[in-house]
Structures are given as structure tokens and as C-alpha cells.
Design an enzyme around this catalytic site. Sequence first.
Site, PDB file in Angstrom:
ATOM      1  N   PHE A   1     -86.322 -73.188 -56.189  1.00 39.85           N
ATOM      2  CA  PHE A   1     -86.204 -71.977 -56.989  1.00 39.85           C
ATOM      3  C   PHE A   1     -85.937 -70.741 -56.128  1.00 39.85           C
ATOM      4  O   PHE A   1     -85.615 -69.673 -56.646  1.00 39.85           O
ATOM      5  CB  PHE A   1     -87.486 -71.746 -57.797  1.00 39.85           C
ATOM      6  CG  PHE A   1     -87.817 -72.874 -58.732  1.00 39.85           C
ATOM      7  CD1 PHE A   1     -86.959 -73.214 -59.761  1.00 39.85           C
ATOM      8  CD2 PHE A   1     -88.984 -73.603 -58.579  1.00 39.85           C
ATOM      9  CE1 PHE A   1     -87.261 -74.247 -60.638  1.00 39.85           C
ATOM     10  CE2 PHE A   1     -89.302 -74.634 -59.446  1.00 39.85           C
ATOM     11  CZ  PHE A   1     -88.435 -74.965 -60.475  1.00 39.85           C
TER      12      PHE A   1
ATOM     13  N   PRO B   1     -94.268 -76.236 -55.454  1.00 45.15           N
ATOM     14  CA  PRO B   1     -93.233 -75.988 -54.441  1.00 45.15           C
ATOM     15  C   PRO B   1     -92.080 -75.147 -54.955  1.00 45.15           C
ATOM     16  O   PRO B   1     -91.569 -75.361 -56.067  1.00 45.15           O
ATOM     17  CB  PRO B   1     -92.777 -77.397 -54.067  1.00 45.15           C
ATOM     18  CG  PRO B   1     -93.985 -78.232 -54.288  1.00 45.15           C
ATOM     19  CD  PRO B   1     -94.635 -77.661 -55.520  1.00 45.15           C
ATOM     20  N   CYS B   2     -91.670 -74.182 -54.114  1.00 49.76           N
ATOM     21  CA  CYS B   2     -90.669 -73.203 -54.538  1.00 49.76           C
ATOM     22  C   CYS B   2     -89.282 -73.491 -53.979  1.00 49.76           C
ATOM     23  O   CYS B   2     -88.331 -72.769 -54.293  1.00 49.76           O
ATOM     24  CB  CYS B   2     -91.101 -71.805 -54.092  1.00 49.76           C
ATOM     25  SG  CYS B   2     -91.206 -71.608 -52.289  1.00 49.76           S
ATOM     26  N   ASN B   3     -89.133 -74.546 -53.158  1.00 53.09           N
ATOM     27  CA  ASN B   3     -87.882 -74.771 -52.437  1.00 53.09           C
ATOM     28  C   ASN B   3     -86.652 -74.691 -53.333  1.00 53.09           C
ATOM     29  O   ASN B   3     -85.623 -74.108 -52.965  1.00 53.09           O
ATOM     30  CB  ASN B   3     -87.905 -76.144 -51.754  1.00 53.09           C
ATOM     31  CG  ASN B   3     -89.171 -76.376 -50.961  1.00 53.09           C
ATOM     32  OD1 ASN B   3     -90.258 -76.266 -51.504  1.00 53.09           O
ATOM     33  ND2 ASN B   3     -89.044 -76.711 -49.692  1.00 53.09           N
TER      34      ASN B   3
END
Length: 367
Positions: free
Chosen positions: A85, A81-83
Site C-alpha cells: 500500500f 504489513p504496508c508494503n
Amino acid sequence: MGELFCGPGGIARGLDFAVEDLRKEGVEVDVEHTWANDYDAATARTYKANFPGAHVIHKDIRKLDIETELSDIDGFAFGFPCNDFSVVGEQKGIDGTFGPLYEYGARVVDRYSPKWFFAENVGGLRNSNDGVAFEMILDRLQEAGAPEYGGYTLYPHLYKFEEYGVPQRRHRIIIVGVRNDLEVDFRVPSPEPYSHIDNSVKTALSNIPADATHQELTRQNPTVVERLSHIKPGENAFTADLPAHLQLNVQGAKISQIYRRLQADKPSYTVTGSGGGGTHVYHYEENRALTNRERARIQTFPDDYIFEGKKEEVRKQIGMAVPVDGARVVFKALLSSLEGIEYPSVEPNLLRSVPPRREASASERSA
């Protein structure tokens, strides 16, 4: 191959296409999708619909038993998950709710020691927590796996997918890891062989079959339609010359993608999976948001790809996915490297110092 955070299957379908590309060139390769995990129910159904042979586990990763619910694999992919970053958001990085989830991917590598892995995240990862988070993740992955294999050589690279023919300016870090005992050197594929591809929005959105699914139009307020009529291709709600009654009363940062229209002769800006009014990606000519099938075209999903769930659930799946043709390029290079096939390459743009390959010690081999 096994996958964590599998999403709707952009990575998996990209791998399939890479296999097909190599077979057409006379290379006998094959990959089986063994298992996949995602926490979102509709997303898990989408993956299962497109990869019926895979064991799809709908479960929060923090409740997944890596020891008993998964099985041996040769390859592993995880778009963690990139939330935390992403440059859009609070950017909590490794200290956020989602930032530490890369560790579950590392644990799978520890347990199953795949020959290779494919880890994906947003470009903002490299600067998160002043660069500490990225180095921490690389250190962890480099040393992962059973000790007798001597760890992994990592090839982190910031891919600009529009340079590889994808009709979208989408920049993502992909970390390819190859197990050190294999003595295989992955090389970042060069964009040059893809430079002839017409990746304009107009081409990407043309000739969608009449019977294609997910072509429902968004119900738009008449004010939105009027606002779009004043916005030219490439402009957004803040750069267009809007009448006073159509201007947005926004204080502070003004996100450039709000009611931003596409430009017919250029790749799209980045398609996202969430957000309210003004974030749905807007047609270059018609005064409307794109349909989900049109967004899927920009993400290079084939027209027969099945998406399960309600309209907004499908939108989220498409926006969160890795572009199919982006994954395809990387996997073709990776499979070619494993097969000893030469191909045009460039130097990784996120080079870091990595220890040289070493022979496992006798104690490690017997561990």
C-alpha cells in the site's frame, strides 16, 4: 491486549505510556500484554525483551493457529504489513503478497470479539486499488466479531504525527474499532494540546546518554562523505548543487529522500526500515547517517528500549515501527473514551457512511 504484526513494540509501548499518563491524572486503568506475533526472529526477540510477560510467537501469520495458539483479549492491535500500500514500491494493494494479510486481523476479531481494536497502515492505503481496498477492509472490520455484539463502529483517521509532537513527518491511517454493544463513542484526539511541544530534529537528537546502546556509526565511503559535504540541510542528492563526479546517474523517478539531510529546526522526514545507499537519514550538521539510537529517538522510543539483532536488523525494526508517542496519543484518547472522560477532539478526516448501532436480535443473542 494481543497483537499481530507486533513489530518491535512501538504500539505496545505507546499503550503503556498512555496508561501511565492517565494514572498520573488519577484514572485507574491497566492493560496487560498477553500475546504477540511477528514473522521476523530478531523483531520477536526485541518485543520479548521489552515485554517479558507477553507470550511472543515467532511465526508466519499464515501458519498461526488463531484458535489454539492465542487466548482471550479485551483489546487488539495489528499494524498489518504496508508494503503493497506504500507509495514507495509497486503499489499492488490488495492484489499483492502483503495486501491480503489484514484478513488475519479480522479473523482474530471474529474469534475473540475484543472490546476494541487498533489497526494501522500507511496513508497510501486509502487510494490503493482506486480506493476499493480501503473500503473492502473497512467493510470487513465493521462486520467482524461474534454476531451477538452487532459489529464494530469504525473511526478511521489519517494522523499526521508531527502535529502531535512527534519529531517526524509520518502520516499513518489508524482505524480504531469499538464494539457496538459497549455504546462508547471514540473521538479523534485534537493536535492542539500538543502544539507547544518542540519536535525539531535538533531537540530530538540532543542529550543522548553517553552509555546509550546502538550508537554505532555507519561505515561510509569517502565519496558519500564528500557528497554530503555539498548537500545543505533540507536538500537531497538531486536538488543540491553537486560537482559532476558526485552526481547520481539515476534515470526516471528520483526519490526525494536519497541522501537528504535533516533540517535542525524542523521534524524529520519519514524514517524507513529498508533501502540501500542514500536512504539512511542524514544528520543536519555532521556528514554522516544517523545511528540507530538517533533513529529510535525520532521514532520516540525511550533511550532504555532494547533492540535485538544485527545493526541492519535493528534499523529495519525501528523504521517499520509505529512512533511510540503517536500510538500513545491515540491510546490515551481510546482509554479516555472507554472511561467516559472528555478530551479535546476533532472530526475524523476519513469519514464514511456507517450503519447506526442496532440491538442484537434474539436469535443473535442466543447464537
